[in-house]
Design a protein around this motif. Structure first.
Motif, PDB file in Angstrom:
ATOM      1  N   GLY A 173       0.821  -1.214   0.000  1.00 42.92           N
ATOM      2  CA  GLY A 173       0.000   0.000   0.000  1.00 42.92           C
ATOM      3  C   GLY A 173       0.854   1.263   0.000  1.00 42.92           C
ATOM      4  O   GLY A 173       0.566   2.225  -0.719  1.00 42.92           O
ATOM      5  N   ASN A 174       1.923   1.257   0.818  1.00 39.04           N
ATOM      6  CA  ASN A 174       2.825   2.419   0.835  1.00 39.04           C
ATOM      7  C   ASN A 174       3.419   2.679  -0.540  1.00 39.04           C
ATOM      8  O   ASN A 174       3.488   3.819  -1.002  1.00 39.04           O
ATOM      9  N   TYR A 175       3.879   1.610  -1.176  1.00 38.37           N
ATOM     10  CA  TYR A 175       4.502   1.751  -2.505  1.00 38.37           C
ATOM     11  C   TYR A 175       3.516   2.358  -3.504  1.00 38.37           C
ATOM     12  O   TYR A 175       3.852   3.264  -4.262  1.00 38.37           O
ATOM     13  N   LEU A 176       2.285   1.863  -3.470  1.00 37.97           N
ATOM     14  CA  LEU A 176       1.288   2.339  -4.428  1.00 37.97           C
ATOM     15  C   LEU A 176       0.970   3.823  -4.232  1.00 37.97           C
ATOM     16  O   LEU A 176       0.890   4.588  -5.196  1.00 37.97           O
ATOM     17  N   PHE A 177       0.823   4.249  -2.955  1.00 32.50           N
ATOM     18  CA  PHE A 177       0.372   5.613  -2.689  1.00 32.50           C
ATOM     19  C   PHE A 177       1.498   6.642  -2.622  1.00 32.50           C
ATOM     20  O   PHE A 177       1.251   7.843  -2.773  1.00 32.50           O
ATOM     21  N   ILE A 178       2.748   6.182  -2.389  1.00 29.97           N
ATOM     22  CA  ILE A 178       3.861   7.135  -2.323  1.00 29.97           C
ATOM     23  C   ILE A 178       4.516   7.325  -3.690  1.00 29.97           C
ATOM     24  O   ILE A 178       4.854   8.439  -4.080  1.00 29.97           O
ATOM     25  N   PHE A 179       4.664   6.215  -4.426  1.00 23.23           N
ATOM     26  CA  PHE A 179       5.379   6.290  -5.709  1.00 23.23           C
ATOM     27  C   PHE A 179       4.446   6.319  -6.920  1.00 23.23           C
ATOM     28  O   PHE A 179       4.880   6.631  -8.023  1.00 23.23           O
ATOM     29  N   GLY A 180       3.169   5.967  -6.717  1.00 24.64           N
ATOM     30  CA  GLY A 180       2.165   6.122  -7.765  1.00 24.64           C
ATOM     31  C   GLY A 180       2.377   5.339  -9.047  1.00 24.64           C
ATOM     32  O   GLY A 180       2.248   5.913 -10.140  1.00 24.64           O
ATOM     33  N   PRO A 181       2.685   4.027  -8.985  1.00 22.94           N
ATOM     34  CA  PRO A 181       2.809   3.253 -10.231  1.00 22.94           C
ATOM     35  C   PRO A 181       1.434   3.028 -10.870  1.00 22.94           C
ATOM     36  O   PRO A 181       0.397   3.175 -10.198  1.00 22.94           O
ATOM     37  N   PHE A 182       1.438   2.677 -12.143  1.00 22.71           N
ATOM     38  CA  PHE A 182       0.204   2.344 -12.878  1.00 22.71           C
ATOM     39  C   PHE A 182      -0.812   3.484 -12.873  1.00 22.71           C
ATOM     40  O   PHE A 182      -2.023   3.261 -12.952  1.00 22.71           O
ATOM     41  N   GLY A 183      -0.339   4.721 -12.721  1.00 24.98           N
ATOM     42  CA  GLY A 183      -1.246   5.863 -12.746  1.00 24.98           C
ATOM     43  C   GLY A 183      -1.998   6.108 -11.449  1.00 24.98           C
ATOM     44  O   GLY A 183      -2.894   6.960 -11.393  1.00 24.98           O
ATOM     45  N   ILE A 184      -1.654   5.374 -10.386  1.00 25.96           N
ATOM     46  CA  ILE A 184      -2.300   5.579  -9.090  1.00 25.96           C
ATOM     47  C   ILE A 184      -1.867   6.931  -8.531  1.00 25.96           C
ATOM     48  O   ILE A 184      -0.685   7.275  -8.585  1.00 25.96           O
ATOM     49  N   PRO A 185      -2.796   7.723  -7.996  1.00 26.20           N
ATOM     50  CA  PRO A 185      -2.429   9.061  -7.496  1.00 26.20           C
ATOM     51  C   PRO A 185      -1.442   8.983  -6.322  1.00 26.20           C
ATOM     52  O   PRO A 185      -1.567   8.130  -5.454  1.00 26.20           O
ATOM     53  N   VAL A 186      -0.453   9.877  -6.311  1.00 27.71           N
ATOM     54  CA  VAL A 186       0.522   9.950  -5.226  1.00 27.71           C
ATOM     55  C   VAL A 186      -0.128  10.712  -4.067  1.00 27.71           C
ATOM     56  O   VAL A 186      -0.427  11.896  -4.180  1.00 27.71           O
ATOM     57  N   LEU A 187      -0.339  10.027  -2.943  1.00 26.10           N
ATOM     58  CA  LEU A 187      -1.041  10.623  -1.814  1.00 26.10           C
ATOM     59  C   LEU A 187      -0.130  10.937  -0.626  1.00 26.10           C
ATOM     60  O   LEU A 187      -0.574  11.544   0.346  1.00 26.10           O
ATOM     61  N   GLY A 188       1.137  10.515  -0.680  1.00 29.82           N
ATOM     62  CA  GLY A 188       2.084  10.851   0.385  1.00 29.82           C
ATOM     63  C   GLY A 188       1.659  10.358   1.752  1.00 29.82           C
ATOM     64  O   GLY A 188       1.320   9.184   1.935  1.00 29.82           O
ATOM     65  N   VAL A 189       1.636  11.272   2.727  1.00 30.82           N
ATOM     66  CA  VAL A 189       1.295  10.924   4.114  1.00 30.82           C
ATOM     67  C   VAL A 189      -0.108  10.334   4.202  1.00 30.82           C
ATOM     68  O   VAL A 189      -0.345   9.358   4.918  1.00 30.82           O
ATOM     69  N   GLU A 190      -1.029  10.901   3.475  1.00 36.29           N
ATOM     70  CA  GLU A 190      -2.402  10.395   3.480  1.00 36.29           C
ATOM     71  C   GLU A 190      -2.459   8.957   2.977  1.00 36.29           C
ATOM     72  O   GLU A 190      -3.192   8.114   3.515  1.00 36.29           O
ATOM     73  N   GLY A 191      -1.681   8.647   1.954  1.00 33.58           N
ATOM     74  CA  GLY A 191      -1.641   7.294   1.419  1.00 33.58           C
ATOM     75  C   GLY A 191      -1.060   6.305   2.422  1.00 33.58           C
ATOM     76  O   GLY A 191      -1.546   5.164   2.551  1.00 33.58           O
ATOM     77  N   VAL A 192      -0.011   6.713   3.143  1.00 32.53           N
ATOM     78  CA  VAL A 192       0.576   5.857   4.177  1.00 32.53           C
ATOM     79  C   VAL A 192      -0.452   5.545   5.250  1.00 32.53           C
ATOM     80  O   VAL A 192      -0.545   4.415   5.744  1.00 32.53           O
ATOM     81  N   ALA A 193      -1.251   6.535   5.613  1.00 29.49           N
ATOM     82  CA  ALA A 193      -2.290   6.338   6.624  1.00 29.49           C
ATOM     83  C   ALA A 193      -3.345   5.344   6.146  1.00 29.49           C
ATOM     84  O   ALA A 193      -3.756   4.439   6.888  1.00 29.49           O
ATOM     85  N   ILE A 194      -3.788   5.493   4.905  1.00 27.19           N
ATOM     86  CA  ILE A 194      -4.789   4.573   4.337  1.00 27.19           C
ATOM     87  C   ILE A 194      -4.238   3.149   4.292  1.00 27.19           C
ATOM     88  O   ILE A 194      -4.933   2.178   4.634  1.00 27.19           O
ATOM     89  N   SER A 195      -2.988   3.014   3.883  1.00 25.20           N
ATOM     90  CA  SER A 195      -2.352   1.699   3.816  1.00 25.20           C
ATOM     91  C   SER A 195      -2.281   1.053   5.200  1.00 25.20           C
ATOM     92  O   SER A 195      -2.529  -0.142   5.366  1.00 25.20           O
ATOM     93  N   THR A 196      -1.960   1.860   6.214  1.00 30.52           N
ATOM     94  CA  THR A 196      -1.840   1.356   7.591  1.00 30.52           C
ATOM     95  C   THR A 196      -3.156   0.795   8.101  1.00 30.52           C
ATOM     96  O   THR A 196      -3.214  -0.326   8.621  1.00 30.52           O
ATOM     97  N   ILE A 197      -4.238   1.549   7.960  1.00 29.40           N
ATOM     98  CA  ILE A 197      -5.516   1.082   8.519  1.00 29.40           C
ATOM     99  C   ILE A 197      -6.095  -0.096   7.719  1.00 29.40           C
ATOM    100  O   ILE A 197      -6.737  -0.976   8.292  1.00 29.40           O
ATOM    101  N   THR A 198      -5.839  -0.130   6.408  1.00 27.85           N
ATOM    102  CA  THR A 198      -6.338  -1.246   5.593  1.00 27.85           C
ATOM    103  C   THR A 198      -5.663  -2.553   6.007  1.00 27.85           C
ATOM    104  O   THR A 198      -6.327  -3.589   6.193  1.00 27.85           O
ATOM    105  N   SER A 199      -4.349  -2.530   6.167  1.00 25.79           N
ATOM    106  CA  SER A 199      -3.626  -3.740   6.559  1.00 25.79           C
ATOM    107  C   SER A 199      -4.034  -4.189   7.960  1.00 25.79           C
ATOM    108  O   SER A 199      -4.143  -5.386   8.239  1.00 25.79           O
ATOM    109  N   ARG A 200      -4.290  -3.237   8.862  1.00 23.10           N
ATOM    110  CA  ARG A 200      -4.715  -3.596  10.223  1.00 23.10           C
ATOM    111  C   ARG A 200      -6.105  -4.226  10.229  1.00 23.10           C
ATOM    112  O   ARG A 200      -6.354  -5.186  10.962  1.00 23.10           O
ATOM    113  N   MET A 201      -7.013  -3.683   9.436  1.00 22.74           N
ATOM    114  CA  MET A 201      -8.366  -4.231   9.380  1.00 22.74           C
ATOM    115  C   MET A 201      -8.369  -5.684   8.907  1.00 22.74           C
ATOM    116  O   MET A 201      -9.012  -6.556   9.501  1.00 22.74           O
ATOM    117  N   LEU A 202      -7.624  -5.958   7.836  1.00 23.15           N
ATOM    118  CA  LEU A 202      -7.545  -7.328   7.322  1.00 23.15           C
ATOM    119  C   LEU A 202      -6.855  -8.244   8.321  1.00 23.15           C
ATOM    120  O   LEU A 202      -7.234  -9.405   8.488  1.00 23.15           O
TER     121      LEU A 202
END
Length: 450
Positions: A173-202
Motif C-alpha cells: 500500500g505504501n509503494y502504491l500511494f507514495i510512488f504512484g505506479p500504474f497511474g495511481i495518485p501519489v497521496l504521500g502521508v495520506e496514502g501511508v495512513a490509508i495503507s496502515t488502517i487497511t492492513s490492520r483491518m484485514l
C-alpha cells in the motif's frame, strides 16, 4: 490444559514474538523509509503524530495486558473456562474503549497537534495522518487484545504470521500511494495512513478467525451477555496500573518531544531516525520480556514460585548480554545505517552520537523490560507504576530540559537523561524482584474477585 501449553519454553515462545515485534517495527520503518524518499518534513510530521498514537495505544494496552496476565495465570491453574470467558470480555471492553478514543482523536486533532508546538509547516500532513489512523485506532485495540489471547495460549507463531501478512499489505500500500505506479495518485502521508488502517483491518479479521479455529473455548460468544461483571473489574484492577507505567513513559516522551520540537525540525527528524534504529537494538529484550511474562504467568498460576523467580533472573542475563552486543554492532555501522534514511550530514553526525550512547542505555532498558514484565505477570503491578512516574518525570523529563534546553546540549543531553532514567528504574525493579514480595500478588492463588 491445552496441548500447546505443555511445550512452552522461553525459546519456543520468544522467537515468534521476536519476529512479530521485528515486523511491527519494520512496518513503522517502512513508513519512515518510504516517506524519506518523499520528504524529510513528512517524516517529522508522521513522527509527531505517531508519538500521540503511541500514547493512545498504551491506553488500549491496559485491557490487553490484563488479558495476557489473567489468561496465563488461569491456564497455569488449569482453569480453562475462566480463561476463555476473560478473553471474550476483554475484546468487548477494548472495542468500546477503542471506539471512544477514536472519536476523540477525530474531533480534537488540531488542538492535540497544536499542544505539541508543531511547526506550522508540518501541521497539514500531521493532521491528515492523525485523523485517518487515529479515527480507526479501535482496530489496533482489538488487534492487541486478540494477540494477547493467542500468545497466552501459546500460539505465538500464529500472531507472528498475522503480522507478516499485515506488513506485506502495508508495504504494498505504501509503494502504491507514495510512488504512484500504474497511474495511481501519489497521496504521500495520506496514502501511508490509508495503507496502515487497511492492513490492520484485514489482520484483525484474520486474527479473530484464527482464535475461533485454534481455541474454540477462548471466545464463548453464546455466553457473552451472561458473563459476570467481576471479569471487567479484574481486568481493570490489573490492567490499569500496568498501563499506567506505559502511559507515564509515553506521556514523558511527549513532553520531551515538545522540548525537541522547540529545538527545530532537524532535531525532530534526527530523533525519529535514531529511535527507529534503536528499536532494533532493544527488540531482543522486548521479545525475551514478553516470552518470560507468559512463562511466569503460567508458573505463578501453577504455584511454582521459585521456578518463576529463577526464570526472571535467567531471562534478564540473556537480555542484557544480547542488547549490549546489538548496541555495539549498530554503533559500528551507525553511519551507513543512518544514510539509508537521509543524506543530511547534520542529521547523520548527530544521529551517530545518539547511537553510540545506546551502548550505555540499552542494558539499563533490559532491566525494565524483563523485570517489570515479570512483576506484572505475578500481579505485582502497582509498584512499577509508582517508580515509573517518579523516575520518568523526576529524572528523564527534568534532566531532558536541564541538559537539553537549559545547558544547550540538545539531543545529546536528552539521551543522557534517558540513560539515567532507565538505569535508576531498572535497579529498583531488580531489588523489588529479589525481595519476593510479588509471591503474594497472584490473582489465581489468592482468588481475589473470584
Amino acid at each position: 490444559m491445552n496441548k500447546t501449553q505443555n511445550k512452552m519454553t522461553l525459546f519456543a515462545l520468544t522467537w515468534p514474538i521476536f519476529i512479530e515485534i521485528l515486523l511491527h517495527m519494520l512496518m513503522g520503518n517502512a513508513d519512515t523509509l518510504m516517506l524519506s524518499q518523499y520528504s524529510d518534513d513528512s517524516v517529522a510530521a508522521v513522527g509527531v503524530s505517531n508519538q500521540i498514537l503511541s500514547l493512545i495505544i498504551v491506553m488500549f494496552g491496559f485491557v490487553a495486558t490484563g488479558t495476557a496476565i489473567l489468561v496465563a495465570q488461569h491456564l497455569g491453574a488449569k482453569e480453562d473456562s475462566f480463561a476463555g470467558e476473560i478473553s471474550l470480555v476483554s475484546l468487548a471492553v477494548n472495542l468500546l474503549f477503542g471506539l471512544s478514543l477514536s472519536m476523540a482523536l477525530i474531533l480534537f486533532t488540531q488542538p492535540i497537534l497544536s499542544s505539541m508546538d508543531l511547526p506550522q509547516s508540518l501541521m497539514n500532513e500531521a493532521s491528515s495522518y492523525l485523523k485517518i489512523v487515529g479515527g480507526f485506532a479501535f482496530i489496533q485495540a482489538l488487534i492487541m487484545t486478540s494477540g494477547s489471547i493467542m500468545r497466552s495460549y501459546g500460539y505465538t507463531k500464529d500472531a507472528m504470521y498475522l503480522t507478516i501478512g499485515m506488513n506485506i499489505l502495508n508495504v504494498i500500500g505504501n509503494y502504491l500511494f507514495i510512488f504512484g505506479p500504474f497511474g495511481i495518485p501519489v497521496l504521500g502521508v495520506e496514502g501511508v495512513a490509508i495503507s496502515t488502517i487497511t492492513s490492520r483491518m484485514l489482520g484483525l479479521i484474520a486474527g479473530i478467525i484464527l482464535i475461533m479455529k485454534r481455541i474454540p473455548s477462548a471466545l464463548p460468544f453464546k455466553r457473552m451477555f451472561k458473563l459476570p461483571f467481576f471479569y471487567v473489574k479484574n481486568l481493570l484492577r490489573i490492567g490499569i496500573p500496568s498501563a499506567g507505567e506505559h502511559l507515564s513513559y509515553n506521556g514523558s516522551q511527549m513532553a520531551i518531544t515538545y522540548f525537541i520540537a522547540s529545538i527545530g525540525t532537524t532535531a525532530l527528524t534526527t530523533k525519529v531516525y535514531a529511535q527507529n534504529l534503536m528499536m532494533f537494538i532493544f527488540l531482543f529484550s522486548v521479545a525475551i520480556s514478553q516470552g518470560t511474562q507468559i512463562l511466569i504467568g503460567h508458573l505463578v498460576g501453577a504455584g511454582e514460585y521459585e521456578n518463576a523467580y529463577d526464570r526472571c533472573l535467567k531471562s534478564l542475563k540473556i537480555a542484557i548480554v544480547i542488547s549490549l552486543a546489538m548496541a555495539g554492532i549498530f554503533s559500528l555501522f551507525a553511519d551507513p545505517l543512518l544514510r539509508i534514511f537521509t543524506d543530511n550530514e547534520q542529521i547523520i553526525s548527530l544521529g551517530k552520537i545518539l547511537i553510540y550512547l545506546t551502548i550505555i542505555l540499552e542494558p539499563g532498558r533490559s532491566f525494565n523490560l524483563v523485570v517489570i514484565n515479570s512483576l506484572r505477570a505475578t500481579g505485582d503491578v502497582r509498584f512499577p507504576v509508582y517508580m515509573g512516574i517518579l523516575s520518568m518525570w523526576g529524572v528523564s523529563v527534568t534532566l531532558s530540559y536541564v541538559l537539553g534546553i537549559s545547558f544547550g546540549l540538545g539531543l545529546i543531553g536528552i539521551w543522557i537523561s534517558f540513560i539515567a532514567d532507565e538505569w535508576l528504574r531498572g535497579l529498583i525493579m531488580l531489588k523489588r524482584w529479589r525481595s519476593k514480595v510479588w509471591m503474594k500478588k497472584s490473582f489465581v492463588s489468592n482468588k481475589k474477585g473470584l
